[in-house]
Design an enzyme around this catalytic site. Structure first.
Site, PDB file in Angstrom:
ATOM      1  N   SER A 175      66.194  74.826  16.001  1.00 16.08           N
ATOM      2  CA  SER A 175      67.016  75.616  16.745  1.00 16.08           C
ATOM      3  C   SER A 175      68.383  74.568  17.269  1.00 16.08           C
ATOM      4  CB  SER A 175      66.760  76.691  17.379  1.00 16.08           C
ATOM      5  OG  SER A 175      66.403  77.833  16.308  1.00 16.08           O
ATOM      6  N   LYS A 229      72.223  74.959  16.106  1.00 14.43           N
ATOM      7  CA  LYS A 229      73.217  75.931  17.193  1.00 14.43           C
ATOM      8  C   LYS A 229      73.764  75.409  18.060  1.00 14.43           C
ATOM      9  CE  LYS A 229      70.600  79.675  16.298  1.00 14.43           C
ATOM     10  NZ  LYS A 229      68.602  79.986  15.865  1.00 14.43           N
ATOM     11  N   SER A 239      68.671  82.000  20.594  1.00 14.41           N
ATOM     12  CA  SER A 239      67.955  81.278  19.505  1.00 14.41           C
ATOM     13  C   SER A 239      68.013  82.703  18.250  1.00 14.41           C
ATOM     14  CB  SER A 239      67.003  80.646  19.709  1.00 14.41           C
ATOM     15  OG  SER A 239      67.160  79.251  18.416  1.00 14.41           O
ATOM     16  N   LYS A 266      69.375  73.788  25.303  1.00 11.52           N
ATOM     17  CA  LYS A 266      68.985  74.494  24.079  1.00 11.52           C
ATOM     18  C   LYS A 266      67.454  74.100  23.734  1.00 11.52           C
ATOM     19  CE  LYS A 266      69.840  77.175  20.943  1.00 11.52           C
ATOM     20  NZ  LYS A 266      68.101  77.733  21.197  1.00 11.52           N
TER      21      LYS A 266
END
Length: 351
Positions: A121, A124, A178, A283
Protein backbone atom coordinates in the site's frame (compact mmCIF):
# COMPACT_ATOMS: atom_id res chain seq x y z
CA UNK A 1 26.57 6.53 7.25
CA UNK A 2 25.58 2.94 7.93
CA UNK A 3 25.62 1.04 4.65
CA UNK A 4 25.02 -2.71 4.52
CA UNK A 5 23.97 -5.36 2.07
CA UNK A 6 25.44 -3.94 -1.13
CA UNK A 7 26.11 -7.40 -2.55
CA UNK A 8 22.71 -8.74 -1.54
CA UNK A 9 21.00 -5.60 -2.77
CA UNK A 10 22.80 -5.70 -6.10
CA UNK A 11 21.85 -9.34 -6.58
CA UNK A 12 18.24 -8.66 -5.68
CA UNK A 13 18.10 -5.60 -7.90
CA UNK A 14 19.59 -7.52 -10.81
CA UNK A 15 17.07 -10.34 -10.43
CA UNK A 16 14.20 -7.91 -10.08
CA UNK A 17 15.26 -5.86 -13.07
CA UNK A 18 15.50 -8.88 -15.35
CA UNK A 19 12.37 -10.65 -14.18
CA UNK A 20 10.61 -7.88 -12.17
CA UNK A 21 10.96 -10.21 -9.20
CA UNK A 22 7.68 -12.04 -9.77
CA UNK A 23 6.77 -15.18 -7.93
CA UNK A 24 5.80 -16.76 -11.23
CA UNK A 25 9.25 -16.32 -12.69
CA UNK A 26 10.82 -17.86 -9.58
CA UNK A 27 8.49 -20.83 -9.75
CA UNK A 28 9.41 -21.55 -13.38
CA UNK A 29 13.12 -22.03 -12.66
CA UNK A 30 14.44 -25.60 -13.11
CA UNK A 31 14.15 -27.56 -9.91
CA UNK A 32 17.87 -28.22 -9.78
CA UNK A 33 18.62 -24.51 -9.64
CA UNK A 34 16.18 -23.49 -6.95
CA UNK A 35 17.53 -22.13 -3.72
CA UNK A 36 16.58 -23.48 -0.30
CA UNK A 37 14.33 -20.45 0.21
CA UNK A 38 12.51 -21.11 -3.03
CA UNK A 39 12.07 -24.77 -2.10
CA UNK A 40 10.50 -23.61 1.15
CA UNK A 41 8.09 -21.47 -0.87
CA UNK A 42 7.10 -24.53 -2.90
CA UNK A 43 6.54 -26.50 0.30
CA UNK A 44 4.23 -23.76 1.53
CA UNK A 45 1.95 -24.30 -1.47
CA UNK A 46 2.08 -28.06 -0.98
CA UNK A 47 1.18 -27.70 2.69
CA UNK A 48 -1.73 -25.45 1.80
CA UNK A 49 -3.11 -28.11 -0.53
CA UNK A 50 -2.66 -30.74 2.17
CA UNK A 51 -4.54 -28.63 4.68
CA UNK A 52 -7.37 -28.18 2.21
CA UNK A 53 -7.58 -31.95 1.73
CA UNK A 54 -7.87 -32.40 5.50
CA UNK A 55 -10.70 -29.88 5.65
CA UNK A 56 -12.49 -31.54 2.74
CA UNK A 57 -12.21 -34.92 4.39
CA UNK A 58 -13.64 -33.54 7.61
CA UNK A 59 -16.59 -32.03 5.79
CA UNK A 60 -17.18 -35.37 4.06
CA UNK A 61 -17.58 -37.17 7.36
CA UNK A 62 -14.16 -38.80 7.54
CA UNK A 63 -12.86 -39.59 11.01
CA UNK A 64 -10.16 -36.92 11.17
CA UNK A 65 -9.46 -36.06 14.79
CA UNK A 66 -6.18 -34.26 14.38
CA UNK A 67 -4.51 -32.63 11.43
CA UNK A 68 -0.74 -32.94 11.74
CA UNK A 69 -0.25 -30.56 8.83
CA UNK A 70 1.66 -27.40 9.78
CA UNK A 71 1.28 -24.58 7.28
CA UNK A 72 4.22 -22.15 7.29
CA UNK A 73 3.69 -18.47 6.64
CA UNK A 74 4.11 -17.37 3.04
CA UNK A 75 7.55 -16.07 2.26
CA UNK A 76 8.13 -12.50 1.21
CA UNK A 77 10.31 -11.73 -1.80
CA UNK A 78 12.97 -10.43 0.57
CA UNK A 79 13.01 -13.77 2.37
CA UNK A 80 13.21 -15.68 -0.91
CA UNK A 81 16.18 -13.56 -2.00
CA UNK A 82 17.90 -13.92 1.38
CA UNK A 83 17.89 -10.20 2.13
CA UNK A 84 17.11 -10.82 5.79
CA UNK A 85 20.51 -12.47 6.11
CA UNK A 86 22.12 -9.04 5.70
CA UNK A 87 23.40 -7.90 9.09
CA UNK A 88 23.29 -4.27 10.21
CA UNK A 89 24.56 -2.49 13.34
CA UNK A 90 21.04 -1.54 14.46
CA UNK A 91 19.69 -5.09 14.18
CA UNK A 92 16.76 -3.92 12.04
CA UNK A 93 13.95 -6.36 11.33
CA UNK A 94 13.40 -4.81 7.89
CA UNK A 95 15.47 -6.38 5.13
CA UNK A 96 15.59 -3.01 3.34
CA UNK A 97 16.09 0.38 4.98
CA UNK A 98 17.08 3.88 3.93
CA UNK A 99 17.33 7.06 6.00
CA UNK A 100 18.37 10.33 4.38
CA UNK A 101 18.43 14.02 5.15
CA UNK A 102 15.55 15.63 3.27
CA UNK A 103 17.37 18.91 2.72
CA UNK A 104 20.89 17.75 1.86
CA UNK A 105 20.15 14.26 0.47
CA UNK A 106 22.86 12.87 2.74
CA UNK A 107 22.29 9.17 3.32
CA UNK A 108 22.56 8.35 7.01
CA UNK A 109 21.66 4.68 6.81
CA UNK A 110 21.41 2.30 3.89
CA UNK A 111 20.60 -1.40 3.91
CA UNK A 112 19.83 -3.22 0.63
CA UNK A 113 18.48 0.12 -0.61
CA UNK A 114 18.76 -0.83 -4.29
CA UNK A 115 16.72 -4.04 -3.98
CA UNK A 116 13.48 -3.96 -5.98
CA UNK A 117 10.57 -5.48 -4.05
CA UNK A 118 6.76 -5.36 -3.88
CA UNK A 119 5.65 -2.22 -2.03
CA UNK A 120 2.05 -3.04 -1.05
CA UNK A 121 0.00 0.00 0.00
CA UNK A 122 2.94 2.38 -0.25
CA UNK A 123 1.50 2.46 -3.78
CA UNK A 124 -1.25 4.74 -2.49
CA UNK A 125 1.20 7.64 -2.14
CA UNK A 126 1.55 7.69 -5.92
CA UNK A 127 -2.22 7.23 -6.26
CA UNK A 128 -2.75 10.37 -4.18
CA UNK A 129 -0.08 12.30 -6.07
CA UNK A 130 -1.69 11.56 -9.44
CA UNK A 131 -5.18 12.48 -8.20
CA UNK A 132 -4.02 15.78 -6.72
CA UNK A 133 -1.88 16.79 -9.68
CA UNK A 134 -4.82 16.07 -12.01
CA UNK A 135 -6.73 18.71 -10.01
CA UNK A 136 -9.88 16.61 -9.93
CA UNK A 137 -12.59 18.17 -7.72
CA UNK A 138 -12.39 16.84 -4.19
CA UNK A 139 -16.11 17.43 -3.58
CA UNK A 140 -17.23 15.22 -6.49
CA UNK A 141 -19.17 12.18 -5.24
CA UNK A 142 -17.74 8.77 -6.20
CA UNK A 143 -19.53 5.42 -5.87
CA UNK A 144 -18.08 2.07 -4.80
CA UNK A 145 -18.95 -0.60 -7.37
CA UNK A 146 -18.20 -4.27 -7.94
CA UNK A 147 -15.10 -3.19 -9.87
CA UNK A 148 -13.58 -2.04 -6.58
CA UNK A 149 -13.84 -5.45 -4.89
CA UNK A 150 -10.45 -7.02 -4.20
CA UNK A 151 -10.11 -10.09 -6.41
CA UNK A 152 -6.31 -10.16 -5.92
CA UNK A 153 -6.15 -11.00 -2.21
CA UNK A 154 -9.81 -11.27 -1.23
CA UNK A 155 -9.46 -8.60 1.45
CA UNK A 156 -12.54 -7.16 3.12
CA UNK A 157 -13.77 -3.57 3.30
CA UNK A 158 -16.36 -1.64 5.26
CA UNK A 159 -17.24 0.34 2.14
CA UNK A 160 -20.16 -1.70 0.80
CA UNK A 161 -21.22 -1.68 -2.82
CA UNK A 162 -23.14 1.50 -3.55
CA UNK A 163 -21.31 3.55 -0.91
CA UNK A 164 -21.08 7.18 -1.99
CA UNK A 165 -18.29 9.41 -0.70
CA UNK A 166 -16.58 12.48 -2.08
CA UNK A 167 -13.22 12.19 -3.80
CA UNK A 168 -11.68 13.97 -0.82
CA UNK A 169 -13.14 11.43 1.59
CA UNK A 170 -11.92 8.54 -0.56
CA UNK A 171 -8.46 10.08 -0.67
CA UNK A 172 -8.46 10.53 3.11
CA UNK A 173 -9.37 6.88 3.74
CA UNK A 174 -6.84 5.63 1.20
CA UNK A 175 -3.94 7.56 2.72
CA UNK A 176 -4.82 7.31 6.42
CA UNK A 177 -6.30 3.84 6.81
CA UNK A 178 -5.18 2.28 3.50
CA UNK A 179 -8.72 1.66 2.25
CA UNK A 180 -8.32 -0.43 -0.91
CA UNK A 181 -11.77 0.10 -2.40
CA UNK A 182 -11.39 3.84 -1.96
CA UNK A 183 -8.03 3.80 -3.75
CA UNK A 184 -9.40 1.74 -6.63
CA UNK A 185 -12.41 4.04 -6.96
CA UNK A 186 -10.06 7.01 -7.23
CA UNK A 187 -8.33 5.29 -10.14
CA UNK A 188 -11.58 4.33 -11.87
CA UNK A 189 -12.88 7.90 -11.78
CA UNK A 190 -9.76 9.27 -13.47
CA UNK A 191 -10.25 10.63 -17.04
CA UNK A 192 -9.89 7.59 -19.28
CA UNK A 193 -10.55 5.13 -16.47
CA UNK A 194 -8.32 2.77 -14.52
CA UNK A 195 -5.94 1.96 -17.39
CA UNK A 196 -5.28 5.64 -17.99
CA UNK A 197 -4.72 6.15 -14.26
CA UNK A 198 -2.08 3.41 -14.06
CA UNK A 199 -0.39 4.89 -17.12
CA UNK A 200 -0.32 8.24 -15.35
CA UNK A 201 1.21 6.61 -12.25
CA UNK A 202 4.04 5.09 -14.28
CA UNK A 203 4.51 8.32 -16.24
CA UNK A 204 4.92 10.27 -12.99
CA UNK A 205 7.39 7.70 -11.68
CA UNK A 206 9.45 8.06 -14.86
CA UNK A 207 9.25 11.86 -14.61
CA UNK A 208 10.69 11.69 -11.08
CA UNK A 209 13.50 9.38 -12.18
CA UNK A 210 12.11 6.38 -10.32
CA UNK A 211 13.78 3.84 -12.60
CA UNK A 212 13.15 0.83 -10.35
CA UNK A 213 9.41 1.46 -10.05
CA UNK A 214 6.45 -0.10 -11.82
CA UNK A 215 2.72 0.10 -11.07
CA UNK A 216 -0.06 -2.14 -12.39
CA UNK A 217 -2.93 -0.92 -10.17
CA UNK A 218 -3.61 1.85 -7.62
CA UNK A 219 -4.04 -0.08 -4.33
CA UNK A 220 -0.85 -2.07 -3.82
CA UNK A 221 -2.65 -5.40 -3.52
CA UNK A 222 -0.71 -6.70 -6.52
CA UNK A 223 2.85 -7.87 -5.89
CA UNK A 224 3.70 -6.53 -9.35
CA UNK A 225 3.67 -3.02 -7.91
CA UNK A 226 7.38 -2.80 -7.16
CA UNK A 227 10.01 -0.24 -6.26
CA UNK A 228 13.27 0.30 -4.38
CA UNK A 229 13.95 2.24 -1.20
CA UNK A 230 15.79 4.88 -3.21
CA UNK A 231 12.81 5.42 -5.49
CA UNK A 232 10.39 5.52 -2.57
CA UNK A 233 12.50 8.18 -0.86
CA UNK A 234 12.11 10.25 -4.02
CA UNK A 235 8.35 9.71 -3.94
CA UNK A 236 8.08 10.70 -0.27
CA UNK A 237 10.13 13.83 -0.87
CA UNK A 238 7.90 14.83 -3.78
CA UNK A 239 4.62 14.02 -2.00
CA UNK A 240 5.73 16.06 0.99
CA UNK A 241 5.41 19.20 -1.16
CA UNK A 242 1.63 18.77 -1.06
CA UNK A 243 -0.02 19.99 2.17
CA UNK A 244 -3.12 17.85 1.55
CA UNK A 245 -1.10 14.62 1.39
CA UNK A 246 0.75 15.62 4.56
CA UNK A 247 -2.51 16.38 6.34
CA UNK A 248 -4.49 13.32 5.28
CA UNK A 249 -1.70 10.77 5.71
CA UNK A 250 -0.95 11.87 9.29
CA UNK A 251 -4.56 12.27 10.43
CA UNK A 252 -5.01 10.05 13.53
CA UNK A 253 -8.73 9.35 13.02
CA UNK A 254 -11.49 10.12 10.54
CA UNK A 255 -15.24 9.53 10.44
CA UNK A 256 -17.38 9.24 7.31
CA UNK A 257 -21.17 9.09 6.98
CA UNK A 258 -22.39 6.15 4.90
CA UNK A 259 -26.15 6.44 4.69
CA UNK A 260 -27.46 6.45 8.24
CA UNK A 261 -24.27 4.95 9.61
CA UNK A 262 -21.06 6.66 10.70
CA UNK A 263 -17.85 4.72 10.15
CA UNK A 264 -14.82 5.52 12.30
CA UNK A 265 -11.36 4.92 10.82
CA UNK A 266 -7.94 5.06 12.48
CA UNK A 267 -4.48 5.60 11.09
CA UNK A 268 -2.59 2.39 10.31
CA UNK A 269 0.64 3.89 11.68
CA UNK A 270 0.67 3.85 15.47
CA UNK A 271 3.47 6.43 15.59
CA UNK A 272 1.08 9.25 14.61
CA UNK A 273 -0.56 8.80 18.02
CA UNK A 274 2.79 9.21 19.78
CA UNK A 275 3.34 12.87 20.77
CA UNK A 276 7.12 12.37 20.89
CA UNK A 277 7.18 11.87 17.12
CA UNK A 278 6.98 14.82 14.72
CA UNK A 279 5.74 13.16 11.53
CA UNK A 280 5.09 15.23 8.43
CA UNK A 281 3.99 12.42 6.10
CA UNK A 282 3.63 8.67 6.37
CA UNK A 283 2.28 5.55 4.68
CA UNK A 284 2.21 1.92 5.71
CA UNK A 285 1.78 -1.18 3.58
CA UNK A 286 1.44 -4.93 3.86
CA UNK A 287 0.90 -7.94 1.66
CA UNK A 288 2.64 -11.25 2.27
CA UNK A 289 4.96 -10.80 -0.73
CA UNK A 290 6.10 -7.39 0.52
CA UNK A 291 6.22 -7.91 4.27
CA UNK A 292 5.50 -4.95 6.55
CA UNK A 293 6.46 -1.64 4.95
CA UNK A 294 6.66 1.96 6.17
CA UNK A 295 7.73 5.29 4.72
CA UNK A 296 7.84 8.55 6.69
CA UNK A 297 8.99 12.11 6.65
CA UNK A 298 9.83 13.09 10.21
CA UNK A 299 11.92 15.54 12.18
CA UNK A 300 14.45 13.78 14.39
CA UNK A 301 17.49 15.10 16.24
CA UNK A 302 16.97 18.52 14.69
CA UNK A 303 16.95 17.21 11.11
CA UNK A 304 14.19 16.66 8.57
CA UNK A 305 14.55 13.06 7.51
CA UNK A 306 13.01 10.61 5.08
CA UNK A 307 12.79 7.03 6.31
CA UNK A 308 12.00 3.90 4.28
CA UNK A 309 11.56 0.42 5.76
CA UNK A 310 10.62 -2.52 3.51
CA UNK A 311 9.97 -6.20 4.09
CA UNK A 312 9.88 -6.07 7.88
CA UNK A 313 8.97 -9.24 9.75
CA UNK A 314 6.44 -9.14 12.54
CA UNK A 315 3.35 -7.00 12.96
CA UNK A 316 5.04 -4.20 14.91
CA UNK A 317 8.62 -4.61 13.68
CA UNK A 318 8.56 -1.69 11.23
CA UNK A 319 7.57 0.59 14.12
CA UNK A 320 10.36 -0.92 16.20
CA UNK A 321 12.84 -0.24 13.40
CA UNK A 322 11.78 3.40 13.25
CA UNK A 323 12.30 3.66 17.00
CA UNK A 324 15.75 2.04 16.71
CA UNK A 325 16.78 4.58 14.07
CA UNK A 326 15.43 7.42 16.18
CA UNK A 327 17.35 6.31 19.26
CA UNK A 328 20.54 5.91 17.21
CA UNK A 329 20.24 9.37 15.67
CA UNK A 330 19.53 11.01 19.02
CA UNK A 331 22.54 9.31 20.59
CA UNK A 332 24.63 10.32 17.60
CA UNK A 333 23.61 13.96 17.89
CA UNK A 334 24.61 14.00 21.57
CA UNK A 335 27.99 12.38 21.01
CA UNK A 336 31.17 14.39 20.60
CA UNK A 337 32.43 12.25 17.76
CA UNK A 338 33.06 13.97 14.42
CA UNK A 339 30.58 13.52 11.62
CA UNK A 340 30.80 10.14 9.97
CA UNK A 341 32.81 10.14 6.73
CA UNK A 342 32.01 8.65 3.35
CA UNK A 343 28.43 9.76 3.34
CA UNK A 344 26.37 9.09 0.28
CA UNK A 345 24.37 11.76 -1.52
CA UNK A 346 21.32 11.13 -3.68
CA UNK A 347 20.37 13.37 -6.62
CA UNK A 348 18.14 16.28 -5.64
CA UNK A 349 14.44 16.13 -6.46
CA UNK A 350 13.30 19.41 -7.91
CA UNK A 351 9.60 18.76 -8.50
Amino acid sequence: MLATGSASAAAAAKKSESKRATATSVAKKPAGKRSTSVNRAVRVKASSRAKQRVRSAARGGANVRRASVVVPARLSYGQVYGLHETADPLDLKSSVALVLDQETNEVLLSKNSQAVLPIASLTKLMTALVVIEAQQPLDEVLTITAEDIDTEKGSSSRLALGTELTRGEMLHLALMSSENRAANALGRHFPGGLAAFVTAMNHKAAELGMQDTRYVEPTGLSSRNQSSARDLATLVKTAHHYPLIRELSTSPEYEVAVGKRHLQYRNTNGLVFNPTWEIGLQKTGYISEAGRCLVMQAQLAGRKLIMVFLDSTGRYSRIGDAERVRKWLEELSLSEEPEMPDTEVLPRVTS
